[in-house]
Design a protein around this motif. Sequence first.
Motif, PDB file in Angstrom:
ATOM      1  N   UNK A  65      52.582  42.380  44.474  1.00 16.07           N
ATOM      2  CA  UNK A  65      53.165  43.611  43.965  1.00 16.07           C
ATOM      3  C   UNK A  65      52.539  44.824  44.615  1.00 16.07           C
ATOM      4  N   UNK A  66      53.124  45.966  44.316  1.00 13.88           N
ATOM      5  CA  UNK A  66      52.628  47.245  44.816  1.00 13.88           C
ATOM      6  C   UNK A  66      52.475  47.225  46.337  1.00 13.88           C
ATOM      7  N   UNK A  67      53.615  46.902  47.025  1.00 10.32           N
ATOM      8  CA  UNK A  67      53.604  46.968  48.488  1.00 10.32           C
ATOM      9  C   UNK A  67      52.868  45.811  49.124  1.00 10.32           C
ATOM     10  N   UNK A  68      53.029  44.611  48.566  1.00 13.27           N
ATOM     11  CA  UNK A  68      52.398  43.405  49.125  1.00 13.27           C
ATOM     12  C   UNK A  68      50.888  43.570  49.267  1.00 13.27           C
ATOM     13  N   UNK A  69      50.283  44.200  48.273  1.00 10.19           N
ATOM     14  CA  UNK A  69      48.847  44.458  48.336  1.00 10.19           C
ATOM     15  C   UNK A  69      48.051  43.177  48.069  1.00 10.19           C
ATOM     16  N   UNK A  70      47.006  42.979  48.819  1.00  5.96           N
ATOM     17  CA  UNK A  70      46.095  41.853  48.592  1.00  5.96           C
ATOM     18  C   UNK A  70      44.800  42.390  47.998  1.00  5.96           C
ATOM     19  N   UNK A  71      44.371  41.771  46.900  1.00  5.28           N
ATOM     20  CA  UNK A  71      43.207  42.265  46.162  1.00  5.28           C
ATOM     21  C   UNK A  71      42.114  41.213  46.089  1.00  5.28           C
ATOM     22  N   UNK A  72      40.902  41.693  46.137  1.00  2.00           N
ATOM     23  CA  UNK A  72      39.729  40.870  45.844  1.00  2.00           C
ATOM     24  C   UNK A  72      39.096  41.443  44.586  1.00  2.00           C
ATOM     25  N   UNK A  73      38.757  40.576  43.631  1.00  2.00           N
ATOM     26  CA  UNK A  73      38.222  41.010  42.344  1.00  2.00           C
ATOM     27  C   UNK A  73      36.884  40.336  42.098  1.00  2.00           C
ATOM     28  N   UNK A  74      35.865  41.139  41.804  1.00  2.31           N
ATOM     29  CA  UNK A  74      34.528  40.620  41.496  1.00  2.31           C
ATOM     30  C   UNK A  74      34.034  41.237  40.195  1.00  2.31           C
ATOM     31  N   UNK A  75      33.533  40.396  39.298  1.00  3.81           N
ATOM     32  CA  UNK A  75      32.903  40.865  38.057  1.00  3.81           C
ATOM     33  C   UNK A  75      31.399  40.776  38.234  1.00  3.81           C
ATOM     34  N   UNK A  76      30.699  41.869  37.917  1.00  5.16           N
ATOM     35  CA  UNK A  76      29.243  41.840  38.007  1.00  5.16           C
ATOM     36  C   UNK A  76      28.649  41.961  36.608  1.00  5.16           C
ATOM     37  N   UNK A  77      27.569  41.237  36.386  1.00 10.16           N
ATOM     38  CA  UNK A  77      26.850  41.296  35.108  1.00 10.16           C
ATOM     39  C   UNK A  77      25.496  40.624  35.295  1.00 10.16           C
ATOM     40  N   UNK A  78      24.824  40.388  34.200  1.00 10.91           N
ATOM     41  CA  UNK A  78      23.523  39.724  34.237  1.00 10.91           C
ATOM     42  C   UNK A  78      23.731  38.212  34.255  1.00 10.91           C
ATOM     43  N   UNK A  79      22.706  37.437  34.597  1.00 11.94           N
ATOM     44  CA  UNK A  79      22.901  35.997  34.838  1.00 11.94           C
ATOM     45  C   UNK A  79      23.543  35.221  33.690  1.00 11.94           C
ATOM     46  N   UNK A  80      23.078  35.414  32.453  1.00 15.82           N
ATOM     47  CA  UNK A  80      23.654  34.657  31.335  1.00 15.82           C
ATOM     48  C   UNK A  80      25.127  34.997  31.134  1.00 15.82           C
ATOM     49  N   UNK A  81      25.454  36.276  31.252  1.00 17.77           N
ATOM     50  CA  UNK A  81      26.845  36.672  31.084  1.00 17.77           C
ATOM     51  C   UNK A  81      27.730  36.131  32.201  1.00 17.77           C
ATOM     52  N   UNK A  82      27.233  36.145  33.411  1.00 26.33           N
ATOM     53  CA  UNK A  82      28.003  35.607  34.532  1.00 26.33           C
ATOM     54  C   UNK A  82      28.267  34.117  34.320  1.00 26.33           C
ATOM     55  N   UNK A  83      27.248  33.386  33.871  1.00 25.93           N
ATOM     56  CA  UNK A  83      27.438  31.951  33.624  1.00 25.93           C
ATOM     57  C   UNK A  83      28.515  31.711  32.573  1.00 25.93           C
ATOM     58  N   UNK A  84      28.513  32.515  31.509  1.00 19.87           N
ATOM     59  CA  UNK A  84      29.505  32.382  30.449  1.00 19.87           C
ATOM     60  C   UNK A  84      30.897  32.744  30.951  1.00 19.87           C
ATOM     61  N   UNK A  85      30.998  33.822  31.715  1.00 17.67           N
ATOM     62  CA  UNK A  85      32.297  34.246  32.259  1.00 17.67           C
ATOM     63  C   UNK A  85      32.859  33.211  33.230  1.00 17.67           C
ATOM     64  N   UNK A  86      32.008  32.633  34.049  1.00 19.37           N
ATOM     65  CA  UNK A  86      32.462  31.609  35.004  1.00 19.37           C
ATOM     66  C   UNK A  86      33.161  30.463  34.278  1.00 19.37           C
ATOM     67  N   UNK A  87      32.600  30.058  33.143  1.00 18.80           N
ATOM     68  CA  UNK A  87      33.173  28.930  32.399  1.00 18.80           C
ATOM     69  C   UNK A  87      34.540  29.265  31.824  1.00 18.80           C
ATOM     70  N   UNK A  88      34.823  30.558  31.679  1.00 16.08           N
ATOM     71  CA  UNK A  88      36.098  30.983  31.083  1.00 16.08           C
ATOM     72  C   UNK A  88      37.173  31.246  32.127  1.00 16.08           C
ATOM     73  N   UNK A  89      36.847  31.091  33.404  1.00 17.22           N
ATOM     74  CA  UNK A  89      37.814  31.326  34.474  1.00 17.22           C
ATOM     75  C   UNK A  89      38.508  30.009  34.799  1.00 17.22           C
ATOM     76  N   UNK A  90      39.829  29.996  34.847  1.00 15.52           N
ATOM     77  CA  UNK A  90      40.545  28.744  35.122  1.00 15.52           C
ATOM     78  C   UNK A  90      40.277  28.219  36.521  1.00 15.52           C
ATOM     79  N   UNK A  91      40.407  26.920  36.668  1.00 18.17           N
ATOM     80  CA  UNK A  91      40.223  26.292  37.979  1.00 18.17           C
ATOM     81  C   UNK A  91      41.210  26.882  38.970  1.00 18.17           C
ATOM     82  N   UNK A  92      40.730  27.115  40.172  1.00 17.68           N
ATOM     83  CA  UNK A  92      41.584  27.662  41.208  1.00 17.68           C
ATOM     84  C   UNK A  92      41.592  29.178  41.285  1.00 17.68           C
TER      85      UNK A  92
END
Length: 498
Positions: free
Chosen positions: A41-68
């Motif tokens: 969408x929006x003119x065939x735009x390609x996006x990269x998305x990164x979430x930053x946080x502290x180690x425990x939060x990153x570990x928890x967020x990783x588990x909530x991201x679907x495979x792929x």
Amino acid sequence: MGSEHEHGGGHLVLFPFLAQGHLIPFLNLAKRLESLGQRGGSGQRRLEVTIISTPRNVASLRRAVPAGSCIGFAELPFSPSDHGLPPDAESTDVVPLSAFPAFFFATELLRPSFEELVTELAGRQGRKNVCVLADIFLGWTAESARALGVQHRVFLTSGAYASAVTFSIWLRPPAFPRPAGPDDEQSLPDFPDVRVRYVEFLNVVVTEDYATNPMLAFLCRMVSLHFRHSGGLVVNTSEEIEQKGLHLIRKLSGLPTFAVGPLIGGRTASDDTARADEDDVCIKFLDSKPAASVLYVSFGSQNTIPASQMLELARGLEASGRPFIWAVRPPAEFDGTEKFRAEWLPDGFEDRAAAAAQGVVVRRWAPQVAILAHASTGAFLSHCGWNSVLESLWHGVPVVGWPLLADQLFDSRMLEKLGVGVEVASGRMFGGLGKGRWEHVRDAVETVLGDGEKARDMRRKAAELKELARAALRAGEDGEVKGSSVLAMERLVDSAFG
């Protein structure tokens, strides 16, 4: 990456505040941004998305991201014990209320590692290809982004109306006479047509010495930094739900505003297996009840009420005779990790509720989304935190409001104006449900779950708002009209990388 930018690429760096009620909306925003990039969408735009946080939060967020998923993560070092906090305190979930100021102040010490990360990304991908999207409580990121030459947007995980009123109270408090009665009203300097009661004001500023309170000074500085240095305001709401609120927050902030919600769904639970029993008990109970008959009661993952008010709530629920599910936490006077005590509820309350098949009491946590989605759920007695409000609207469930602090008070007010809420009590630090006032609970429950005209009208309006919330997120596929929030998401990305 430079060639990607020429064809509409960009890297969005998402930085949530360290709290469950902020991490989850940011994760949902990341998923939506990833989906937008995949759709081209929006003119065939390609996006990269990164979430930053502290180690425990990153570990928890990783588990909530679907495979792929291609959502990336980056860790910032954080040592809670260096600030007198519990060693695992990387989220407010495990921080005692008394230590909240120390925790908030400590998050500003993430700044050097944040700037190092953004500098590295900008050096590798080009400054014009990077945009930081940060939490309202991380105002210093806007200052950093400007100094580093990258784009910045602020993300509000709370609603537009409640945020505008709350920020206005923080930044330019109304002048109440001293002494003031709890129901004395004053207009807000920023919004003359918005009036607040003194008891609401106190529950927003939390303490009567607000003029010298370092926590309030910190919050004001975070908001002010965003308003001065950010390039736009992203809000977890939709134009259809919060037209007035969006007008107010635009006026207050002076920033281009993008209503991209509702962003709901998902969780970052670390012990799903242990919670399977609660899921099973709650859903089985709902399966046994008629449609739109059950009251769900929860004050959120961190909020709770005093012990005396918990007793009144229990008495009111029992007297209503209506079926209920109550996710109960230790009272406000106690540490949230403390083992539950029988005296916090009326003698025999749970046994009577179970024997009569009237109610289920679960400790600390319940499968909220599954409960609200169930056909047997007829109302939600809620603290009116914004995530809970959106989940109620998404599933067409009316609300019995019991707001406790800050923006919750004005979320409850908004729900009443929309015709899908009725308030039973208000305030935790000041106000609340008085002793012997359990009848208020009984009557409010009957108002929403009963057969009267008010209940029927609330259910009708809740169903209408459910459709509006879902229409805002239509992707525009197969010839359908794109929803307002999808269009706002595209404009957001264009504003950052256009």
